[in-house]
Design a protein around this motif. Structure first.
Motif, PDB file in Angstrom:
ATOM      1  N   GLY A  27       0.894  -1.301   0.016  1.00 49.70           N
ATOM      2  CA  GLY A  27       0.167   0.088  -0.006  1.00 49.70           C
ATOM      3  C   GLY A  27       0.768   1.374  -0.152  1.00 49.70           C
ATOM      4  O   GLY A  27       0.403   2.184  -0.773  1.00 49.70           O
ATOM      5  N   LEU A  28       1.931   1.400   0.986  1.00 47.27           N
ATOM      6  CA  LEU A  28       2.879   2.404   0.857  1.00 47.27           C
ATOM      7  C   LEU A  28       3.395   2.653  -0.510  1.00 47.27           C
ATOM      8  O   LEU A  28       3.712   3.791  -0.930  1.00 47.27           O
ATOM      9  CB  LEU A  28       3.903   2.102   1.974  1.00 47.27           C
ATOM     10  N   ARG A  29       3.922   1.342  -1.285  1.00 47.06           N
ATOM     11  CA  ARG A  29       4.793   1.405  -2.415  1.00 47.06           C
ATOM     12  C   ARG A  29       3.689   1.975  -3.499  1.00 47.06           C
ATOM     13  O   ARG A  29       3.869   2.991  -4.336  1.00 47.06           O
ATOM     14  CB  ARG A  29       5.107   0.149  -2.823  1.00 47.06           C
ATOM     15  N   GLN A  30       2.324   1.842  -3.250  1.00 44.04           N
ATOM     16  CA  GLN A  30       1.329   2.283  -4.502  1.00 44.04           C
ATOM     17  C   GLN A  30       1.147   3.749  -3.990  1.00 44.04           C
ATOM     18  O   GLN A  30       1.124   4.608  -4.972  1.00 44.04           O
ATOM     19  CB  GLN A  30       0.178   1.392  -4.162  1.00 44.04           C
ATOM     20  N   GLU A  31       1.156   4.253  -2.935  1.00 39.85           N
ATOM     21  CA  GLU A  31       1.054   5.536  -2.448  1.00 39.85           C
ATOM     22  C   GLU A  31       2.082   6.232  -3.012  1.00 39.85           C
ATOM     23  O   GLU A  31       2.005   7.349  -3.289  1.00 39.85           O
ATOM     24  CB  GLU A  31       0.859   5.637  -1.001  1.00 39.85           C
ATOM     25  N   LYS A  77       1.850   6.842  -6.726  1.00 44.80           N
ATOM     26  CA  LYS A  77       0.729   7.932  -6.776  1.00 44.80           C
ATOM     27  C   LYS A  77       1.266   9.262  -6.668  1.00 44.80           C
ATOM     28  O   LYS A  77       1.066  10.114  -7.428  1.00 44.80           O
ATOM     29  CB  LYS A  77      -0.337   7.423  -5.945  1.00 44.80           C
ATOM     30  N   LEU A  78       2.120   9.421  -5.646  1.00 42.16           N
ATOM     31  CA  LEU A  78       2.523  10.476  -5.049  1.00 42.16           C
ATOM     32  C   LEU A  78       3.765  11.248  -6.124  1.00 42.16           C
ATOM     33  O   LEU A  78       3.738  12.348  -6.341  1.00 42.16           O
ATOM     34  CB  LEU A  78       3.039  10.696  -3.580  1.00 42.16           C
ATOM     35  N   GLU A  79       4.650  10.205  -6.529  1.00 43.68           N
ATOM     36  CA  GLU A  79       5.596  10.408  -7.263  1.00 43.68           C
ATOM     37  C   GLU A  79       4.760  11.065  -8.890  1.00 43.68           C
ATOM     38  O   GLU A  79       5.407  11.840  -9.264  1.00 43.68           O
ATOM     39  CB  GLU A  79       6.415   9.395  -7.932  1.00 43.68           C
ATOM     40  N   LYS A  80       3.891  10.330  -9.242  1.00 41.47           N
ATOM     41  CA  LYS A  80       3.197  10.697 -10.593  1.00 41.47           C
ATOM     42  C   LYS A  80       2.412  12.193 -10.308  1.00 41.47           C
ATOM     43  O   LYS A  80       2.638  13.081 -11.140  1.00 41.47           O
ATOM     44  CB  LYS A  80       1.992  10.058 -10.704  1.00 41.47           C
ATOM     45  N   GLN A  81       1.960  12.499  -9.165  1.00 38.71           N
ATOM     46  CA  GLN A  81       1.387  13.690  -8.705  1.00 38.71           C
ATOM     47  C   GLN A  81       2.567  14.736  -8.684  1.00 38.71           C
ATOM     48  O   GLN A  81       2.306  16.024  -9.175  1.00 38.71           O
ATOM     49  CB  GLN A  81       0.576  13.771  -7.425  1.00 38.71           C
ATOM     50  N   LYS A  82       3.643  14.444  -8.128  1.00 40.32           N
ATOM     51  CA  LYS A  82       4.656  15.361  -8.239  1.00 40.32           C
ATOM     52  C   LYS A  82       5.228  15.694  -9.596  1.00 40.32           C
ATOM     53  O   LYS A  82       5.199  16.734  -9.802  1.00 40.32           O
ATOM     54  CB  LYS A  82       5.864  14.650  -7.388  1.00 40.32           C
ATOM     55  N   ALA A  83       5.257  14.586 -10.454  1.00 39.95           N
ATOM     56  CA  ALA A  83       5.804  14.862 -11.807  1.00 39.95           C
ATOM     57  C   ALA A  83       4.730  15.955 -12.493  1.00 39.95           C
ATOM     58  O   ALA A  83       5.235  16.744 -13.275  1.00 39.95           O
ATOM     59  CB  ALA A  83       5.827  13.656 -12.708  1.00 39.95           C
TER      60      ALA A  83
END
Length: 127
Positions: free
Chosen positions: A31-35, A38-44
């Motif tokens: 779950g943390l890896r998926q999060e 997701k956060l890396e994608k949002q950051k990009a």
């Protein structure tokens, strides 16, 4: 023998509890890896938006600067035209055309409209 069986059962129960906890931790890690993804994608995406905003800001600042320069130019041309009109009015009232200053006769304002530009440049056939 019963004692060993009890110990084995106790250890088996302990192993099951540890396996359950391990599986829970694995799920939590996933779950943390998926999060994280997701956060890396949002950051990009946010970085890309920020870059676009910076580009738009620079373009807008350039447009504002150009508009201010144009306004200044138009204000100066307006001042020159008003001075020339005032000089011409004074000369007309006095009746002495020789008093028209050369600067009043040499004003060449910039016009964006092609027809006006042609008229100012003395070529009324261009439209």
């Amino acid at each position: 023998v019963d004692k060993l069986r009890a110990q084995a059962a106790e250890q088996a129960e302990l192993v099951r509890a540890q396996e359950t906890e391990l599986n829970s931790k694995k799920e939590q890690l996933e779950g943390l890896r998926q999060e994280e993804q997701k956060l890396e994608k949002q950051k990009a995406e946010s970085v890309k938006k920020l870059e676009n905003l910076n580009t738009n800001l620079q373009d807008t600042q350039l447009n504002i600067s150009q508009a201010k320069a144009l306004i200044t130019q138009l204000q100066e041309q307006t001042r020159q035209l008003n001075d020339a009109i005032s000089s011409c009015d004074t000369v007309i009232e006095s009746g002495d055309v020789s008093q028209i200053p050369d600067t009043a006769l040499r004003i060449k304002p910039d016009f964006r409209d092609p027809l006006m530009r042609a008229i100012v440049n003395g070529d009324s056939n261009k439209q």
